[in-house]
Design an enzyme around this catalytic site. Structure first.
Site, short mmCIF file in Angstrom:
data_model
loop_
_atom_site.label_atom_id
_atom_site.label_comp_id
_atom_site.label_asym_id
_atom_site.label_seq_id
_atom_site.Cartn_x
_atom_site.Cartn_y
_atom_site.Cartn_z
N GLU A 1 0.98 -1.19 -0.18
CA GLU A 1 -0.12 0.08 -0.05
C GLU A 1 0.74 1.30 0.01
OE1 GLU A 1 -3.02 0.18 3.01
OE2 GLU A 1 -3.85 -1.86 2.16
N GLU B 1 -5.07 -8.68 1.03
CA GLU B 1 -5.90 -8.17 2.13
C GLU B 1 -7.12 -8.00 1.90
OE1 GLU B 1 -4.40 -4.92 4.58
OE2 GLU B 1 -2.23 -5.38 4.06
#
Ligand code: FCB
Length: 473
Positions: free
Chosen positions: A165, A374
């Site tokens: 991320e 995720e």
């Protein structure tokens, strides 16, 4: 619709070093930006830190055995940069690398596939003091670090992820300041985004040259599924601006070797982007073997030019309260909470966002396998009198999202695996220990682990590959 997932599908859980390891002063480890940040009063709820976290550094073997009991076949973890290369420069610390060697050996012994992430936000503090991600040199330091870890673990790990991320690292770390290092400078955030992209490219080159041919390279993005509140031209333009800053700033250079023109235009009053050197784009577009996608909830936006969101109460983008925007050049965009169910984070429960995301990248990156690195939800789980922990909301969340995955696969998305965030409750960044994402409950006083009902449900799914009928509401 296929009745079951393919036999080779990876069923994993995910964690990150700073969120679980603890042992922050052991084995020569030095502070990362998250140590500094969490020890700065007012930055993390309750003054929580990762000093002890869930003590995984000392409970590694037990935690791997627990995963094996659950029945998962993969584990996504991150390496702590300051544990293996304390100052972010120079030689590695063998004791740090030994921890990850043992972890990987434990996993392999239990037939659990290790999926290694090099950077899940814990930059060595010394590198931040030297300029951090806004400084170009940090990208080269990352490539050296990638090489160190590849040399140490390349014989036993074959799935490698450079960054987790980068949006959060750049825009929450340097823009809104709700994440470490807590800087609030829009230009620094844009520079950080580029240098993270460059770090990915240089890191991928370093990995490729050090790893055996079978090694697979990836990056985990958290693209925003951005929806306009109305179809008015100004709301559609707000959507475009956020899409550029959340998504195309990363997937443009990664997949196409170019930054989006409209992003340059939207931010022209802030920077001329001269920190992007001509040769960088070819480096960033290094071939990938899969694309990791992290998904929690979609975003709904509208134009707010005549009604600027100003500060804490107005900016409901789900990324924490700050007087500073994480969206450089798009301050006049309002974020809205769609009606309906929400998790403990206040994030809406909307599996259609995951379907849309998978279909989008199946189109944008044809031929590139996708991996959901995720997905999961925080709920306020509490043990029953007998010690068991029942979390039907999480089971419903997982069921809904895995149904969406199945639909996207039936419609052509090449999805190879799913990693539940998270294996166990842990340090949820600026929210501290108050938000529980685990499939396994952790009693933070005793460090006792108790698989919740979702862990048993997920383990059964991992063993059979068959999604059961939806649980009762
Ligand atoms: C993601 C992070 C992960 C975890 C989840 C809830 O943004 O990658 O570490 O905190 O959110």
């Amino acid at each position: 619709m296929p009745a079951s997932f393919p036999p080779a599908f990876l069923w994993g859980t995910a964690t990150a070093a700073y969120q679980i390891e603890g042992a922050v002063r052991e084995g020569g480890r030095t502070p990362s930006i998250w140590d500094t940040f969490s020890h700065t009063p007012g930055k993390v709820e309750g003054g929580d830190t990762g000093d002890t976290a869930v003590d995984h550094f000392h409970r590694r073997a037990q935690d791997v055995a627990m995963m094996a009991d659950l029945g998962v076949n993969a584990y996504r973890f991150s390496v702590s940069w300051p544990r293996v290369q304390p100052t972010g420069r120079g030689p590695a610390v063998q004791r740090g690398l030994d921890f990850y060697r043992q972890l990987v050996d434990d996993l392999l012994e239990h037939d659990i596939r290790p999926v290694l992430t090099l950077y899940h936000w814990d930059l060595p503090q010394e590198l931040e003091s030297a300029g951090g991600w806004p400084a170009r040199d940090t990208a080269y330091r990352f490539a050296d670090y990638a090489r160190i870890v590849a040399d140490a673990l390349g014989d036993r790990v074959d799935m490698w992820t450079t960054l987790n991320e980068p949006w959060c690292s750049a825009f929450l770390g340097y823009g809104s300041g709700v994440h470490a290092p807590g800087r609030t400078d829009p230009v620094a955030a844009l520079r950080a985004a580029h240098h993270l992209n460059l770090a990915h490219g240089l890191g991928a080159q370093a990995l490729r040259s050090a790893l055996p041919a079978r090694a697979q390279l990836s990056i985990s993005l958290n693209p925003s599924v951005v929806r306009a509140r109305s179809q008015s031209p100004s709301d559609l333009d707000a959507r475009r601006r956020i899409d550029a800053l959340a998504n195309r700033v990363f997937d443009g250079p990664l997949l196409k070797g170019a930054y989006p023109r409209d992003l340059f235009e939207d931010t022209a009053h802030l920077t001329d982007w001269s920190f992007v050197h001509g040769e960088d784009l070819a480096v960033i577009k290094h071939p990938l073997d899969s694309l990791g996608l992290n998904y929690y909830a979609p975003a709904v936006v509208s134009d707010a030019t005549d009604n600027r969101p100003d500060g804490r109460s107005e900016r409901k983008d789900g990324h924490g309260a700050s007087d500073h925007s994480p969206w450089p050049g798009a301050d006049a965009v309002a974020f809205h909470q769609p009606p309906g169910e929400r998790t403990e984070m206040g994030w809406s429960v909307d599996p259609s966002g995951l379907y849309d995301l998978l279909r989008h990248y199946a189109r944008e990156a044809p031929g590139l396998p996708l991996m959901i690195t995720e997905n999961g939800a925080a709920y306020d789980d509490k043990p029953n009198a007998d010690g068991s922990v029942h979390d039907p909301d999480r089971v419903r969340y997982l069921h809904g999202h895995l149904s969406a995955v199945q639909r996207a696969m039936a419609d052509g998305a090449d999805v190879r695996g799913y990693f539940l965030w998270s294996l166990m409750d842990n340090f949820e960044w600026a929210y501290g220990y108050g938000k529980r994402f685990g499939a396994v409950y952790v009693d933070y006083e005793t460090q006792v682990r108790t698989p919740k009902s979702s862990a048993h449900w997920y383990g059964e799914l991992a063993r059979t590959g068959v999604l059961p009928p939806p649980p009762e509401a």
